[in-house]
Structures are given as C-alpha cells and as structure tokens.
Design an enzyme around this catalytic site. Structure first.
Site, PDB file in Angstrom:
ATOM      1  N   HIS A  53       5.202 -15.865  -4.513  1.00 26.11           N
ATOM      2  CA  HIS A  53       6.148 -16.626  -5.862  1.00 26.11           C
ATOM      3  C   HIS A  53       6.145 -17.144  -5.646  1.00 26.11           C
ATOM      4  O   HIS A  53       5.736 -18.615  -4.970  1.00 26.11           O
ATOM      5  CB  HIS A  53       7.870 -16.099  -5.408  1.00 26.11           C
ATOM      6  CG  HIS A  53       8.159 -14.530  -4.960  1.00 26.11           C
ATOM      7  ND1 HIS A  53       7.710 -13.786  -4.009  1.00 26.11           N
ATOM      8  CD2 HIS A  53       8.292 -13.011  -5.779  1.00 26.11           C
ATOM      9  CE1 HIS A  53       8.142 -12.724  -3.626  1.00 26.11           C
ATOM     10  NE2 HIS A  53       8.586 -12.068  -5.044  1.00 26.11           N
ATOM     11  N   ASP A  56       7.986 -19.818  -3.206  1.00 25.80           N
ATOM     12  CA  ASP A  56       7.643 -19.791  -2.382  1.00 25.80           C
ATOM     13  C   ASP A  56       6.389 -21.045  -1.276  1.00 25.80           C
ATOM     14  O   ASP A  56       6.554 -21.465  -0.515  1.00 25.80           O
ATOM     15  CB  ASP A  56       6.646 -18.581  -1.944  1.00 25.80           C
ATOM     16  CG  ASP A  56       6.923 -16.890  -1.876  1.00 25.80           C
ATOM     17  OD1 ASP A  56       8.298 -17.074  -2.265  1.00 25.80           O
ATOM     18  OD2 ASP A  56       6.990 -15.899  -2.193  1.00 25.80           O
ATOM     19  N   MET A  87      -3.302 -11.971  -5.997  1.00 22.63           N
ATOM     20  CA  MET A  87      -1.833 -11.641  -6.665  1.00 22.63           C
ATOM     21  C   MET A  87      -0.922 -12.531  -6.853  1.00 22.63           C
ATOM     22  O   MET A  87      -0.334 -13.151  -5.419  1.00 22.63           O
ATOM     23  CB  MET A  87      -1.367 -10.346  -6.018  1.00 22.63           C
ATOM     24  CG  MET A  87       0.214  -9.405  -6.838  1.00 22.63           C
ATOM     25  SD  MET A  87       2.022 -10.907  -6.088  1.00 22.63           S
ATOM     26  CE  MET A  87       2.526  -9.307  -4.726  1.00 22.63           C
ATOM     27  N   GLU A 180       7.399  -3.429 -10.535  1.00 22.03           N
ATOM     28  CA  GLU A 180       7.364  -2.561  -9.221  1.00 22.03           C
ATOM     29  C   GLU A 180       8.845  -2.137  -9.513  1.00 22.03           C
ATOM     30  O   GLU A 180      10.233  -2.494  -9.622  1.00 22.03           O
ATOM     31  CB  GLU A 180       7.669  -3.459  -8.338  1.00 22.03           C
ATOM     32  CG  GLU A 180       7.856  -3.488  -6.604  1.00 22.03           C
ATOM     33  CD  GLU A 180       7.965  -4.333  -5.685  1.00 22.03           C
ATOM     34  OE1 GLU A 180       7.270  -5.457  -6.050  1.00 22.03           O
ATOM     35  OE2 GLU A 180       8.881  -4.069  -4.710  1.00 22.03           O
ATOM     36  N   LYS A 182      12.079   0.016  -8.023  1.00 25.13           N
ATOM     37  CA  LYS A 182      13.854  -0.342  -7.168  1.00 25.13           C
ATOM     38  C   LYS A 182      14.680   0.844  -7.620  1.00 25.13           C
ATOM     39  O   LYS A 182      15.282   0.007  -8.648  1.00 25.13           O
ATOM     40  CB  LYS A 182      13.529  -1.424  -6.579  1.00 25.13           C
ATOM     41  CG  LYS A 182      14.483  -1.464  -4.937  1.00 25.13           C
ATOM     42  CD  LYS A 182      14.353  -2.908  -4.645  1.00 25.13           C
ATOM     43  CE  LYS A 182      14.536  -2.970  -3.339  1.00 25.13           C
ATOM     44  NZ  LYS A 182      15.355  -4.481  -2.874  1.00 25.13           N
ATOM     45  N   GLU A 216       6.209   0.693  -4.237  1.00 25.18           N
ATOM     46  CA  GLU A 216       6.405   0.466  -2.789  1.00 25.18           C
ATOM     47  C   GLU A 216       7.336   1.417  -2.131  1.00 25.18           C
ATOM     48  O   GLU A 216       8.588   2.035  -2.711  1.00 25.18           O
ATOM     49  CB  GLU A 216       7.021  -1.240  -2.425  1.00 25.18           C
ATOM     50  CG  GLU A 216       7.736  -0.622  -1.397  1.00 25.18           C
ATOM     51  CD  GLU A 216       9.110  -2.239  -1.209  1.00 25.18           C
ATOM     52  OE1 GLU A 216       8.375  -3.431  -2.327  1.00 25.18           O
ATOM     53  OE2 GLU A 216       9.641  -2.908  -0.472  1.00 25.18           O
ATOM     54  N   HIS A 219      10.769   1.804  -0.864  1.00 26.38           N
ATOM     55  CA  HIS A 219      11.708   1.886  -2.578  1.00 26.38           C
ATOM     56  C   HIS A 219      12.302   2.999  -3.016  1.00 26.38           C
ATOM     57  O   HIS A 219      13.235   3.799  -3.445  1.00 26.38           O
ATOM     58  CB  HIS A 219      11.594   0.689  -3.705  1.00 26.38           C
ATOM     59  CG  HIS A 219      11.514  -0.687  -3.703  1.00 26.38           C
ATOM     60  ND1 HIS A 219      10.569  -1.610  -4.231  1.00 26.38           N
ATOM     61  CD2 HIS A 219      11.781  -1.633  -2.513  1.00 26.38           C
ATOM     62  CE1 HIS A 219      11.168  -2.932  -3.785  1.00 26.38           C
ATOM     63  NE2 HIS A 219      11.415  -2.242  -2.638  1.00 26.38           N
ATOM     64  N   ASP A 244       3.047  -2.326  -2.469  1.00 25.22           N
ATOM     65  CA  ASP A 244       3.708  -2.235  -1.298  1.00 25.22           C
ATOM     66  C   ASP A 244       4.047  -1.147  -0.178  1.00 25.22           C
ATOM     67  O   ASP A 244       4.718  -0.995  -0.689  1.00 25.22           O
ATOM     68  CB  ASP A 244       4.859  -3.131  -2.202  1.00 25.22           C
ATOM     69  CG  ASP A 244       4.765  -4.445  -2.778  1.00 25.22           C
ATOM     70  OD1 ASP A 244       3.299  -4.764  -3.328  1.00 25.22           O
ATOM     71  OD2 ASP A 244       5.671  -5.014  -3.757  1.00 25.22           O
ATOM     72  N   ASP A 254      17.551  -1.912   1.880  1.00 30.89           N
ATOM     73  CA  ASP A 254      15.813  -2.386   1.700  1.00 30.89           C
ATOM     74  C   ASP A 254      15.441  -3.218   2.725  1.00 30.89           C
ATOM     75  O   ASP A 254      15.427  -4.089   3.535  1.00 30.89           O
ATOM     76  CB  ASP A 254      15.743  -3.221   0.485  1.00 30.89           C
ATOM     77  CG  ASP A 254      14.586  -3.506   0.489  1.00 30.89           C
ATOM     78  OD1 ASP A 254      13.297  -2.380   0.635  1.00 30.89           O
ATOM     79  OD2 ASP A 254      13.922  -5.236   0.218  1.00 30.89           O
ATOM     80  N   ASP A 256      12.280  -2.620   5.012  1.00 31.48           N
ATOM     81  CA  ASP A 256      11.140  -4.077   4.688  1.00 31.48           C
ATOM     82  C   ASP A 256      10.106  -3.868   5.593  1.00 31.48           C
ATOM     83  O   ASP A 256      10.311  -4.812   6.615  1.00 31.48           O
ATOM     84  CB  ASP A 256      10.849  -5.402   4.157  1.00 31.48           C
ATOM     85  CG  ASP A 256      11.270  -4.856   2.459  1.00 31.48           C
ATOM     86  OD1 ASP A 256      11.016  -3.654   1.652  1.00 31.48           O
ATOM     87  OD2 ASP A 256      11.850  -5.950   1.947  1.00 31.48           O
ATOM     88  N   ASP A 286       4.563  -5.770   2.122  1.00 30.67           N
ATOM     89  CA  ASP A 286       5.331  -6.183   1.182  1.00 30.67           C
ATOM     90  C   ASP A 286       6.443  -5.556   2.219  1.00 30.67           C
ATOM     91  O   ASP A 286       7.626  -4.964   2.243  1.00 30.67           O
ATOM     92  CB  ASP A 286       5.863  -5.340   0.031  1.00 30.67           C
ATOM     93  CG  ASP A 286       6.999  -6.764   0.137  1.00 30.67           C
ATOM     94  OD1 ASP A 286       7.394  -7.854   0.637  1.00 30.67           O
ATOM     95  OD2 ASP A 286       7.932  -6.203  -1.490  1.00 30.67           O
TER      96      ASP A 286
HETATM   97  C1  GCO Z   1      11.955  -6.088  -2.592  1.00 29.12           C
HETATM   98  C2  GCO Z   1      10.906  -6.511  -3.227  1.00 29.12           C
HETATM   99  C3  GCO Z   1      10.279  -7.359  -3.303  1.00 29.12           C
HETATM  100  C4  GCO Z   1       8.746  -7.834  -4.529  1.00 29.12           C
HETATM  101  C5  GCO Z   1       8.652  -9.160  -4.198  1.00 29.12           C
HETATM  102  C6  GCO Z   1       7.156  -9.158  -5.626  1.00 29.12           C
HETATM  103  O1  GCO Z   1      12.548  -5.482  -2.377  1.00 29.12           O
HETATM  104  O2  GCO Z   1      12.312  -6.993  -1.858  1.00 29.12           O
HETATM  105  O3  GCO Z   1       9.703  -5.252  -2.515  1.00 29.12           O
HETATM  106  O4  GCO Z   1       9.631  -8.143  -1.739  1.00 29.12           O
HETATM  107  O5  GCO Z   1       7.435  -7.000  -4.152  1.00 29.12           O
HETATM  108  O6  GCO Z   1       9.131 -10.635  -4.697  1.00 29.12           O
HETATM  109  O7  GCO Z   1       7.700  -8.920  -6.495  1.00 29.12           O
HETATM  110 MN    MN Z   2       8.139  -5.256  -3.095  1.00 31.34          MN
HETATM  111 MN    MN Z   3      10.753  -3.588  -0.453  1.00 33.68          MN
HETATM  112 MN    MN Z   4      12.729  -6.608   0.035  1.00 38.65          MN
END
Ligand code: GCO
Ligand code: MN
Ligand code: MN
Ligand code: MN
Length: 386
Positions: A53, A56, A87, A180, A182, A216, A219, A244, A254, A256, A286
């Site tokens: 991002h 970042d 990306m 993306e 979610k 993802e 999600h 992702d 979430d 991850d 991700d």
């Molecule tokens: C989340 C998202 C993010 C995005 C990221 C890229 O749930 O936190 O998945 O991690 O993927 O901001 O756009």
């Molecule tokens: Mn993501």
């Molecule tokens: Mn996520």
């Molecule tokens: Mn996340």
C-alpha cells in the site's frame, strides 16, 4: 521439492510480514522491519515479489527528501534480490478521514481525497512496475443503513472506478484493477461483500474489461461460503486477476492465518483448481504471523505459507495421477453419455425429441455416486496414506 523458487510466483505484502501484531485490544508486540530488510529476507526465502500500500512504503507525513531516500533504498533492495513488485494498492482505511468510507463517504471532500490518494499511489506503484492494482474497500460500508442510501454508495463507487479507469488509460499505465470483496470488518457491513456481488458490479462499469477480482480465502470463509466455488466462478468469467491466500476459521474475526494452517482439505481443492486451470497469476499471501511470534516466527510463517502451497500442489498432482481416483472420475464424467443434452444447441426438432425421450428413471433414482469412496481416497492422499 518443496523449496520455493521465484518461478512459483509467490508474493507477500510489506504489510503481511511487516505486521507488528497490533489488535483492537493490544499494542504492537514486534518492532517494524524496514522495507529493504523485508525484501532481502523474502529474496532469501525464495519469493518472487513484494507488494505494498502507498503508506507501507512511504509514510503519509514523509517529506519530499525522506520519500526520495525511501524509494532509493527500496529500489536498491529490489535490484540486489531480483524481487519484483507485481501489485500495488491504496491504504484507504487507516486515516481517520476515511471513517465513513473513502469512495463511498457521504462527504464529497473525502471522496475527492480518496481519488487523489489513489492516483498518487498508482503513480508510485508504476515507479516499481506494478501491473495489478488492488481495491480493497475495507471502509466502504456502514454500521447503520440510516447513514446513506446504498444505491448512492454504489453510484459513488462506480463513479470513482470509472474515473480511475480513465486515469489508467490517460497515463498509459495499463494496470489491471482487482476488486477485493469482504463481508465485514472493519465496517459492520462492507459493500460488494462477495465475489458474486463484485462480478455483477464490474459489468456496470464503463470499462468492465479492465476490472476483475482479488478474492481472499479468509473473506469468503468468514461468510461461510465455499471459496473454491467463488474462485471457479471468477476464473470462468475471466476475472481472476489476483488472489489473496491465507486461512481462517468460519464465524470468526478476520484471522489472516498462515496459508493452509486451518482447513487443509478446502485449501487442497483451491490449489488443485488453480493448478488444473494453469492459472498464471501471482500466488499472493495476505496473512500474518500469530501475535505470539517474534521476528523468527514471522519468517517461519512466511516460509510455511509457500511450503504448504507446494505440498498441496504435489498432492493435487498425486490425486490426478492416482489410478483408482481417476477411474472413479472417468466413470462420473461419462455417466449417462449419449442420453444428455450437453452442448446440444436448441432446435425445435431437438426439443421435440427430448420431450419424447425415454429415460430410465428407476435406474437413475437407484444409483449411487461413490462420493464416499472418492472423498476417502482424497483424504488418504492428503494424509499421506497413498
Ligand atoms: C484485510 C484485507 C487487506 C487487503 C489489503 C490489500 O482484510 O485486511 O484483506 O489485507 O487485502 O489492504 O488491498
Ligand atoms: Mn486481502
Ligand atoms: Mn483478510
Ligand atoms: Mn485482514
């Protein structure tokens, strides 16, 4: 055989391995790792690339000279490791200005700021050769529908993407945009919550060909959906632009988690789908290390994501080569051949013939499909018993 190499196209975000373990209840537990250090370490581990991002890489309050230094150091790290930046994306969620959303905020100044920030971030991504541009609308949502008419939100979202598609063309950037989906978090409910919502929305844009998906694992799993089905639908529509990979228990926040750490079987079918389809996109992770981990745990996490992908890829090849499994699959694929209507174009004659066709319904009703056997064989492949 399970050693990641650049040709496997594994990528990580700066925000993933750089995650400091902050959560809604607790402070960071790890110190930040600089972007060049992340690049060096990912290179050592065999990754292909690193994504970011805008914030970042370049903090929001960086001066022009700080920005130049950061970019120089990051570029040097990419050059010495050979890592790519496939990306880039915009942080449209951290700044309190985005508390009511970015492209869908009620405040037109916020919507302008979101466009401005995204264009600048697209410029930054292109400096490093990014080809895919992700849109995760984390704050594009509501806690209460008293806030706004969701039809207005859709319109604002569409206006923003149409504007940015034109910017993409005007600058000659040739980015592929990847939405993306979610369902929730950080908003109570997020717009475009699923792959299906996003696919339908894309067709309403001025340049649908420019826009696809970045689905993802976590999600769809949060929403209790079968991720492999969603990815297959995106592939079928020619819209799987990015992915992702991570893992997640259903019904939770979430999480991850490390790829393949929770649901081995579902992730096996996901890897099998991507590999059978010979999908040539980036395998992006991700995800982030458990909050219990120090920096060593972070690199264990990153290596684990890639290694598990390669193990599941090998299991998929084994499944495809297993004589007993393939015999069952062949039988299923050819069952009732000749009697069906597959691929047959409509004609009045065909419709008439089909209406009169004699089908052996008692036999059809009585037959079994042997899915118990097939699934058990799958589990045995996964458990290393065949
Ligand atoms: C989340 C998202 C993010 C995005 C990221 C890229 O749930 O936190 O998945 O991690 O993927 O901001 O756009
Ligand atoms: Mn993501
Ligand atoms: Mn996520
Ligand atoms: Mn996340």
């Amino acid at each position: 055989a399970y050693t990641p190499r650049p040709e496997h196209h594994f990528t990580f975000g700066l925000w993933t391995v750089g995650n400091v373990g902050r959560d809604p209840f607790g402070e960071p537990v790890r110190s930040a790792i600089s972007a060049p250090c992340i690049v060096d370490k990912l290179g050592e581990l065999g990754a292909y690339g690193v994504n970011f991002h805008d914030e970042d890489l370049v903090p929001r309050d960086a001066s022009a000279s700080e920005r130049a230094q950061i970019i120089k150091d990051f570029r040097a790290a990419l050059e010495r490791t050979g890592l790519k930046v496939p990306m880039a994306t915009t942080n449209l969620f951290t700044d309190p200005a985005f508390k009511d959303g970015a492209f869908t905020s009620n405040d037109a100044r916020v919507r302008a700021y979101a466009l401005q920030k995204t264009m600048r971030s697209m410029d930054l991504g292109k400096e490093f050769g990014a080809e895919t541009y992700v849109f995760w609308g984390g704050r594009e949502g509501t806690e209460t529908n008293a806030a706004k008419d969701p039809r207005d939100a859709m319109k604002w979202f569409r206006d923003a993407l149409n504007f940015l598609c034109e910017y993409n063309i005007a600058q000659g950037y040739d980015y592929k945009f990847a939405l993306e989906p979610k369902p929730n978090e950080p908003r109570g409910d997020i717009y475009l919550p699923t792959i299906g919502h996003a696919l339908a929305f894309i067709e309403t844009l001025d340049h649908p060909e420019m826009v696809g998906l970045n689905p993802e694992v976590a999600h769809d799993t949060m929403a209790g959906l079968d991720f492999t089905h969603g990815v297959a639908q995106a592939l079928d529509a020619g819209k799987l632009f990015h992915i992702d990979l991570n893992d997640q228990k259903p019904g939770r926040y979430d999480q991850d988690f490390r790829f393949g750490s929770v649901n081995v079987k579902d992730n096996f079918f996901l890897v099998k789908l991507l590999e059978d389809a010979q999908w040539n996109g980036m395998r992006h992770f991700d995800a982030h290390a458990y909050r219990t981990e120090d920096e060593q745990g972070v690199w264990d996490f990153a290596a684990g994501c890639m290694r598990t992908y390669l193990i599941l890829k090998e299991k998929a090849a084994r499944w495809n080569a297993d004589a007993e499994i393939q015999q069952l699959v062949r039988e299923l694929k050819t069952r009732g051949d000749g009697a069906g209507n597959d691929g047959v174009k409509f004609s009045p004659e065909r419709a008439k013939a089909l209406k009169e066709q004699q089908l052996d319904l008692p036999a059809i009703r009585a037959q079994g499909y042997a899915y118990e056997r097939l699934d058990q064989l799958t589990i045995e492949v996964l458990l290393g018993a065949r």
